[in-house]
Design a protein around this motif. Structure first.
Motif, PDB file in Angstrom:
ATOM      1  N   LYS A   1       0.836  -1.192   0.000  1.00 17.37           N
ATOM      2  CA  LYS A   1       0.000   0.000   0.000  1.00 17.37           C
ATOM      3  C   LYS A   1       0.873   1.245   0.000  1.00 17.37           C
ATOM      4  O   LYS A   1       2.018   1.204   0.454  1.00 17.37           O
ATOM      5  N   PRO A   2       0.346   2.370  -0.507  1.00 16.07           N
ATOM      6  CA  PRO A   2       1.146   3.604  -0.551  1.00 16.07           C
ATOM      7  C   PRO A   2       1.385   4.168   0.851  1.00 16.07           C
ATOM      8  O   PRO A   2       0.665   3.864   1.799  1.00 16.07           O
ATOM      9  N   CYS A   3       2.385   5.025   0.929  1.00 12.25           N
ATOM     10  CA  CYS A   3       2.723   5.660   2.201  1.00 12.25           C
ATOM     11  C   CYS A   3       1.539   6.429   2.773  1.00 12.25           C
ATOM     12  O   CYS A   3       1.368   6.494   3.995  1.00 12.25           O
ATOM     13  N   SER A   4       0.716   7.003   1.907  1.00  7.95           N
ATOM     14  CA  SER A   4      -0.428   7.797   2.366  1.00  7.95           C
ATOM     15  C   SER A   4      -1.437   6.958   3.143  1.00  7.95           C
ATOM     16  O   SER A   4      -2.194   7.489   3.958  1.00  7.95           O
ATOM     17  N   GLU A   5      -1.460   5.633   2.914  1.00  8.03           N
ATOM     18  CA  GLU A   5      -2.387   4.752   3.614  1.00  8.03           C
ATOM     19  C   GLU A   5      -1.786   4.167   4.878  1.00  8.03           C
ATOM     20  O   GLU A   5      -2.471   4.008   5.900  1.00  8.03           O
ATOM     21  N   ILE A   6      -0.514   3.814   4.822  1.00  8.48           N
ATOM     22  CA  ILE A   6       0.084   3.110   5.963  1.00  8.48           C
ATOM     23  C   ILE A   6       0.928   4.014   6.850  1.00  8.48           C
ATOM     24  O   ILE A   6       1.199   3.678   8.005  1.00  8.48           O
ATOM     25  N   GLY A   7       1.346   5.174   6.320  1.00 10.92           N
ATOM     26  CA  GLY A   7       2.265   6.024   7.068  1.00 10.92           C
ATOM     27  C   GLY A   7       1.702   6.540   8.372  1.00 10.92           C
ATOM     28  O   GLY A   7       2.321   6.401   9.432  1.00 10.92           O
ATOM     29  N   SER A   8       0.495   7.129   8.317  1.00 10.31           N
ATOM     30  CA  SER A   8      -0.085   7.726   9.530  1.00 10.31           C
ATOM     31  C   SER A   8      -0.409   6.649  10.561  1.00 10.31           C
ATOM     32  O   SER A   8      -0.241   6.866  11.768  1.00 10.31           O
TER      33      SER A   8
END
Length: 353
Positions: free
Chosen positions: A278-285
């Motif tokens: 998954k992209p950073c925008s989904e897993i980062g936070s």
């Protein structure tokens, strides 16, 4: 390997590898030409390598590369070596001890300096400046090495994309001039249209057809084409265009790579980094919050209790008013637990009520 760093290397990998080998080879030869007295006390320098010796070894190192240049690369780099050892160049000697790919790494560091100083919205102290203000500051403080321009290159401008086939008309008109057949194209009939609009009716009809085609075009642009010689010029040109377009960047808090932003509140990019699905925008936070929980035990037990109480509201075992009252009290005690006026053990016992 190099193409992962930048698409430029898909087309210039041979040139880059040749330059890397040549620069590294010359630096090694220069280093080996110093006596063993070290580099700190004006060491004695005595080059010992002949042209034949140089060519034989350079060609052996680059035997797997296909060269398209008019001049033999061995000749090019031997001339550089001669310039260095005869002390005829204003350029500094290669850095010692030698490092591989130091030319490419130097360009990478220059690009980092440009991006950080000019466009990075998180750069400390300077991120409050406008881009024109940062350009001035960068040029006068952070990049004030010399008065020489960063690069000189050839720029070509055109009204038509030079790499796409232009619109062609099937218009052909036969005309007899002094008894000789002449085939006239639409361009020919409209050559002087800016001075005289009294042209052949067929040309006007065809012109109207092309106008109908033009009405479908939504972009308004001329085409610019630059002739560059190396990756340094290409990166400088890319960043120069970003400055002109007021493009802002910041580092993703998950993968720590730069990405462009229009909303300065966005913290994560849309890349899918290696090893992830998954992209950073989904897993980062989510991962950042999980890490925060691991480092903040009172917050961790509050978060667990919050989920438990919220589930009670969903199941009808707790009213929304009761839940809101609980949340207010739980956050107050969370603040106390964080500063130490309430022990974590007592806070955990209270949350279980």
């Amino acid at each position: 390997m190099l193409s992962v760093a930048h698409p430029y290397f898909e087309y210039e990998s041979t040139e880059t590898l040749t330059k890397t080998i040549g620069d590294y080879f010359n630096a090694l030869l220069i280093q080996s030409s110093y006596h063993d007295r070290g580099f700190d006390f004006d060491p004695e320098f005595s080059p010992i390598y002949s042209k034949d010796w140089y060519f034989e070894r350079f060609n052996a190192l680059t035997s797997d590369l296909l060269f398209l240049e008019d001049e033999d690369p061995a000749e090019i780099f031997f001339k550089q070596y001669e310039t260095f050892i005869n002390l005829e160049s204003d350029l500094p000697l290669p850095l010692l001890p030698v490092k591989g790919f130091f030319g490419v790494l130097g360009v990478q560091d220059a690009a980092r300096r440009w991006l950080f100083g000019l466009l990075d919205t998180t750069a400390p102290q300077i991120n409050s400046l406008t881009i024109p203000q940062r350009v001035w500051l960068f040029g006068n403080i952070f990049n004030n090495i010399s008065d020489q321009p960063e690069m000189i290159l050839t720029k070509q401008m055109s009204f038509r994309n030079p790499h796409q086939r232009g619109y062609t008309s099937n218009y052909r008109r036969l005309e007899y001039i002094n008894g000789v057949d002449h085939h006239v194209t639409l361009v020919g009939d409209l050559m002087d249209y800016h001075r005289n609009q009294d042209v052949h009716p067929e040309a006007l009809r065809c012109l109207q057809q092309t106008i109908d085609v033009a009405k479908q075009i939504s972009t308004e642009e001329t085409f610019e084409e630059y002739k560059i010689r190396n990756i340094y010029q290409l990166l400088f040109l890319e960043i120069h265009q970003m400055i002109l377009n007021n493009t802002l960047i910041k580092k993703c808090r998950h993968c720590h790579k730069y990405f462009t932003v229009t909303n300065l509140n966005v913290e994560y990019c849309d890349r899918i980094v290696e090893g992830e699905t998954k992209p950073c925008s989904e897993i980062g936070s989510k991962r950042a919050f999980q890490k925060k929980l691991e480092e903040d035990y009172p917050l961790k037990i509050y978060n667990r209790a919050y989920k438990t109480h919220y589930a009670r509201v969903k199941k009808g075992r707790m009213s929304k008013a009761e839940f809101n009252t609980w949340c207010t009290q739980a956050r107050e005690k969370l603040s106390q637990a964080r500063v130490g006026t309430l022990s974590a053990t007592d806070y955990e016992e209270w949350l279980k009520i």
